[in-house]
Design an enzyme around this catalytic site. Sequence first.
Site, PDB file in Angstrom:
ATOM      1  N   ASP A 258     -10.474   2.587  -3.317  1.00  0.00           N
ATOM      2  CA  ASP A 258     -11.043   1.332  -2.785  1.00  0.00           C
ATOM      3  C   ASP A 258     -12.472   1.078  -3.264  1.00  0.00           C
ATOM      4  OD1 ASP A 258      -8.696   1.305  -1.446  1.00  0.00           O
ATOM      5  OD2 ASP A 258      -9.557   1.164   0.559  1.00  0.00           O
TER       6      ASP A 258
ATOM      7  N   ASP B 284       0.830  -1.203   0.000  1.00  0.00           N
ATOM      8  CA  ASP B 284       0.000   0.000   0.000  1.00  0.00           C
ATOM      9  C   ASP B 284       0.872   1.263   0.000  1.00  0.00           C
ATOM     10  OD1 ASP B 284      -2.532   1.108   0.052  1.00  0.00           O
ATOM     11  OD2 ASP B 284      -3.217  -0.263   1.605  1.00  0.00           O
TER      12      ASP B 284
HETATM   13  C1  GLA Z   1      -5.972   0.854   1.493  1.00  0.00           C
HETATM   14  C2  GLA Z   1      -6.128  -0.181   0.384  1.00  0.00           C
HETATM   15  C3  GLA Z   1      -7.200  -1.187   0.788  1.00  0.00           C
HETATM   16  C4  GLA Z   1      -6.830  -1.851   2.114  1.00  0.00           C
HETATM   17  C5  GLA Z   1      -6.584  -0.793   3.178  1.00  0.00           C
HETATM   18  C6  GLA Z   1      -5.981  -1.376   4.435  1.00  0.00           C
HETATM   19  O1  GLA Z   1      -7.109   1.639   1.624  1.00  0.00           O
HETATM   20  O2  GLA Z   1      -6.432   0.429  -0.822  1.00  0.00           O
HETATM   21  O3  GLA Z   1      -7.377  -2.144  -0.226  1.00  0.00           O
HETATM   22  O4  GLA Z   1      -5.683  -2.653   1.926  1.00  0.00           O
HETATM   23  O5  GLA Z   1      -5.690   0.211   2.718  1.00  0.00           O
HETATM   24  O6  GLA Z   1      -5.828  -0.410   5.441  1.00  0.00           O
END
Ligand code: GLA
Length: 534
Positions: free
Chosen positions: A214, A157
């Site tokens: 997301d 990430d």
């Molecule tokens: C980000 C990523 C998600 C998830 C969260 C975890 O938002 O894009 O897919 O992995 O972090 O905190």
Amino acid sequence: MRKLLLALAWAGMCSVATAQTASVFETPVMGWSSWNTYRVHINDTLIKSQADAMVRKGLKEAGYCYVNIDDGFFGWRDERGVMHTHPHRFPKGLEEVAAHIHSLGLKAGIYSDAGSNTCGSIWDNDVNGVGAGLYGHEYQDVTLYFKDWGFDFIKIDYCGAGQELNLEEEKRYTEIRRAIDEMGCGHVSLNICRWAFPGTWAKKLARSWRISADIRPEWESVKYIIGKNLYLSAYAGEGHYNDMDMLEIGRGLKPEEEEVHFGLWCIMSSPLLIGCDLTTIPEASLKLLKNKELIALNQDPLGLQAYVAWHENEGYVLVKDIERKRGNVRAVALYNPSDTVCSFTVPMDILELGGKVKVRDLVKQQNLPDVKDGTLKHELPPHSVLMLRMESEKRLEPTAYEAEWAYLPCFDDLGKTPKNILYAPLQEASGGMIVSYLGGRKENFAEWKEVYSELGGTYEMTICYVPKADRKLEVCVNNEKRVLLDLLSADESRKLASVTVPVRLKAGYNKVRMGSPFCWAPDIDCFTLKKLPE
Ligand code: GLA
């Protein structure tokens, strides 16, 4: 050669769908991930029971093979900087969880951040994620996660690296890749999570890279992500994929919306990571996720991402070769993202399919009537898709190439560079899209790598562009350059203009490049090819 053998071995181990036609490339990852349902509230019992359910519910047999632990497992770093797992969530550590997953014949995935702090520490108040990222601990964490604990996949990430440390993406992920390779862990499947198409460098470093923010279990979110991926097919391939994020199937979408979600993730060759609770997954969702004919599009040995061949009303038609390059079989999706009924009247030559065409509905798994009159006609209800396998008598030579199919080596979607080359909507353009901010420097070109001619010969190439003063266009066909200056005479009051040049194509694939090294090139809509008599 070693790489090829490894890829073959890997494909055979993981995927039922590719077992018979051993893939030259690694196919997109299939499995389950903890984030969508559980966020940071995970623990060892939960992960193991999801792994067990993956086998019990027949998902392993269908090809799903990764069990991925997302954010939330972090505990603390000791005085030597060694990461420990969360004392309550994973009191016995992750090694035994990975071992359980492996004992089921599955693969195990883990998560980290390219910076110091994880996203969970910022957005989910998970204090243990502070200092848990890879930053400054690259070699130590790589050794622990892949060698000591035995994980096979990692999602990396960017919360800590971006918002907090303001690191440069390509440089940062290159450093991490180097650590992984130097520690002898090159086999690990690496996913870049930077929430936008990060740039063409990603393909050199990672198996897959996120292209969007997301996902949420809502129609608008599914539609937004598909929209983000419509014009990115040129960047995927050869075992590297645009990641549309984890699946929200089994989490409350309507049945037809779930079909769009799964169908498009399949034809666009996105990783398929289920995000619901597998122990309580609704039967209809499970059946969809196990649809072998849809999975076959995703795990197809050619490893291609479908592109938009046709845009009509508010609908899109996506197509890709499956089974054999330029063969008579193609996968096609008619996609209606709108809130009203959408009519499709698709000329079959756009799909390069000639003669009588057999059609199979892959969601219903039944044959539809053959297309005999050269047009594919359907009406689709709102938020729906028709996923088809089409097999024609003849494969036709293509006559048009859209700008939005082109590979743009300088393209990224990070939003950090002003006037960066991009795909932009223009209603008047064929397909409704153009490429904008082309040229200005040598490396900022557009390239069509597979311009196909059956027999080779001389063609009339007609380039359709947006007329503006002081633009020049260089066109290179198989490295033979031609500079077009007469664009200046075009009438600027018109939305689109065209210029025709003769070009020589060899039999098979040709490389066409457009750009302008010293000044802006015009925005490009498309080009067409017409064969001239010899
Ligand atoms: C980000 C990523 C998600 C998830 C969260 C975890 O938002 O894009 O897919 O992995 O972090 O905190």
